[in-house]
Design an enzyme around this catalytic site. Structure first.
Site, PDB file in Angstrom:
ATOM      1  N   SER A 288       9.282 -13.299   2.201  1.00 33.63           N
ATOM      2  CA  SER A 288       8.312 -12.562   3.029  1.00 33.63           C
ATOM      3  C   SER A 288       7.797 -13.441   4.174  1.00 33.63           C
ATOM      4  O   SER A 288       7.574 -12.957   5.278  1.00 33.63           O
ATOM      5  CB  SER A 288       7.148 -12.087   2.171  1.00 33.63           C
ATOM      6  OG  SER A 288       6.555 -13.189   1.506  1.00 33.63           O
TER       7      SER A 288
ATOM      8  N   GLY B 270       0.833  -1.206   0.000  1.00 37.04           N
ATOM      9  CA  GLY B 270       0.000   0.000   0.000  1.00 37.04           C
ATOM     10  C   GLY B 270       0.866   1.255   0.000  1.00 37.04           C
ATOM     11  O   GLY B 270       0.617   2.199  -0.766  1.00 37.04           O
TER      12      GLY B 270
ATOM     13  N   LYS C 189       2.866 -17.078  -9.985  1.00 28.49           N
ATOM     14  CA  LYS C 189       3.274 -16.482  -8.700  1.00 28.49           C
ATOM     15  C   LYS C 189       2.975 -17.447  -7.549  1.00 28.49           C
ATOM     16  O   LYS C 189       3.772 -17.557  -6.609  1.00 28.49           O
ATOM     17  CB  LYS C 189       2.514 -15.164  -8.499  1.00 28.49           C
ATOM     18  CG  LYS C 189       2.850 -14.398  -7.209  1.00 28.49           C
ATOM     19  CD  LYS C 189       3.930 -13.381  -7.420  1.00 28.49           C
ATOM     20  CE  LYS C 189       4.402 -12.703  -6.131  1.00 28.49           C
ATOM     21  NZ  LYS C 189       3.516 -11.654  -5.677  1.00 28.49           N
TER      22      LYS C 189
ATOM     23  N   ASN D 275      -1.789 -12.152  -3.128  1.00 26.74           N
ATOM     24  CA  ASN D 275      -1.144 -13.408  -3.476  1.00 26.74           C
ATOM     25  C   ASN D 275      -2.158 -14.542  -3.405  1.00 26.74           C
ATOM     26  O   ASN D 275      -3.205 -14.405  -2.789  1.00 26.74           O
ATOM     27  CB  ASN D 275      -0.027 -13.725  -2.468  1.00 26.74           C
ATOM     28  CG  ASN D 275       1.258 -13.004  -2.798  1.00 26.74           C
ATOM     29  OD1 ASN D 275       1.595 -12.856  -3.974  1.00 26.74           O
ATOM     30  ND2 ASN D 275       1.965 -12.570  -1.773  1.00 26.74           N
TER      31      ASN D 275
END
Lengths: 298, 298
Positions: free
Chosen positions: A247, A12, A180, A101
């Protein structure tokens, strides 16, 4: 154009900074504190040690969002999306771009009737350092495709930002998301469980063995036709991000909830629905769930 | 009686201390330094904070061993055994007790022709603190069974030490070793990969899921008939040692080679030979191999 961005996490903040170079951005955050902080002290994007301040970002708490912007970019995690869907459904008059995701959120979109729906897949490395500061550590692209409606607004956005923050138009949102998803399904849980950097998965011969096996299982569950193309892409991402911590690794390290449900959780459901045996997907799903549970207990 | 103990690791030191309470022990160590240390400063066993010194242990480097003792206890790791076998074969005149984990070493024993061969399975918690000091942290038993020859010497040993260091005679060495192998196959690799204490494997609901799945695979490969009995035993060990770190966890932490080849390596071979699919055994074998490789590279 006027753009709303929902969510003040790393993506964001990153999108708010770059899109504000050419557009008017309203950034909606979960807390009043965060929007106050951004309005008072500006939004900072730090890249290669250089601190840049965004000019035209106006922040507000998310309950103030009315859905009047021409484009709304939904930049919350997939596990936060369900809570937001009734609001999105009721308020959006313009077009929407979803950046989650995984693949599970796609089934929620059929309820929506905005001008157009776009699906994005972000390949940037970004870390939120504070409520108004994001590090842009890994330069990449944002891939985006049409889910519903026409591509005009997306093309316009892509054209306007070509040099600052590339948005690459893709023809097939499914293929884009699945590519992805495969990357996230293999790299994230393995690096977070084994506590290694991305590159170790292909450098260490034993980890490479596991890496291949988990990929094979994902390919089976997703019924990939052109398997080798997906594997080459997976290896390429691993090489390109060899020195990074994934991540999911960082989420666990920082005691945050991971995206495991959107990633292996989705594949686990899919394997059950298709009646395909998926022992490694099951295993790594529970490894990460167990680690989340440890941190909650601690 | 005169007893030789081969190997000055945690088990070698522990057995030397306790057996010396009633017998004459010759302890053979890999290095001259270690045997000098023991002869100069004594062998220390620390239990519940109390430091006891053994009296009748005489140490010597292993090349000085001539196989003349009535009983030889082989207390090296399974991966060190192959190098020692030709010596054992050539020198032993008395009986032998093997204390290795795993099952792979059993096939080496048919070459030997001593008075009797016994197989042991140790359930004590012991940590070597230095070349002449061992901590006895977890009181347990040593189980032992006849592989070959008569049981007299073993019964005599067991009787002589009944109150200090129980040696429990078992009728079936195979069942005894397999029970331990199942425990080691599940608890060791999982705790070492997930970096948790033994008890977490049953306390944490997600880890418990993995724990059960890996057990199921081991049971399949080992073709266990009375599966539930093995599972109850596995859970009981996990509960009893809940606050301990497994030996494999500690081996990795201290940069030592693990016993993964004797444990999951053996099951992996067995699964290949029997043509049984064993994705989790394969996975955890490579997790541990990968961690060993990381430490070698570091």
């Amino acid at each position: 154009m006027k753009i709303a961005i929902l969510g003040g996490g790393s993506l964001g903040l990153l999108f708010s900074y770059y899109l504000s170079l050419k557009h008017d951005v309203n950034l909606y955050t979960r807390t009043q504190e965060q929007s106050d902080l951004i309005n008072d002290q500006g939004l900072h994007m730090i890249k290669a040690g250089k601190d840049e301040t965004a000019r035209k970002v106006v922040a507000a708490p998310i309950y103030a969002w009315q859905g009047l912007e021409e484009l709304t970019i939904v930049a919350v995690k997939q596990y936060q999306l369900a809570d937001l869907m009734s609001d999105i459904k009721a308020k959006t008059s313009g077009s929407i771009l979803f950046l989650q995701n995984g693949y599970g959120h796609i089934q929620l979109l059929s309820e929506l009737t905005p001008a157009a729906i776009y699906i994005g897949s972000v390949e940037h490395g970004a870390v939120r350092a504070s409520g108004n500061t994001v590090f842009h550590n890994g330069e990449g692209v944002t891939r985006a495709a049409v889910f519903n409606g026409d591509a005009d607004l997306l093309s316009h956005l892509s054209f306007s930002l070509a040099s600052e923050f590339p948005i690459k138009l893709e023809s097939d949102y499914q293929e884009m998301l699945i590519k992805k998803l495969v990357v996230n399904s293999v790299i994230n849980p393995l690096t977070a469980t084994l506590q290694v950097k991305n590159g170790e998965l292909i450098r260490n011969p034993s980890y490479r063995e596991i890496f291949s096996q988990l990929f094979e299982e994902c390919a089976l569950v997703l019924e990939l036709n052109n398997k080798d193309e997906y594997f080459q892409n997976l290896k390429a991402v691993c090489e390109k991000t060899a020195d990074n911590h994934s991540s999911m690794y960082k989420d666990l390290e920082n005691g945050r909830k991971t995206e495991i449900d959107a990633i292996l959780g989705y594949l686990l459901e899919l394997s059950a629905r298709k009646n395909i045996n998926a022992p490694l997907i099951h295993n790594y799903y529970h490894c990460i769930k167990g680690k989340e549970h440890e941190r909650e207990g601690a």
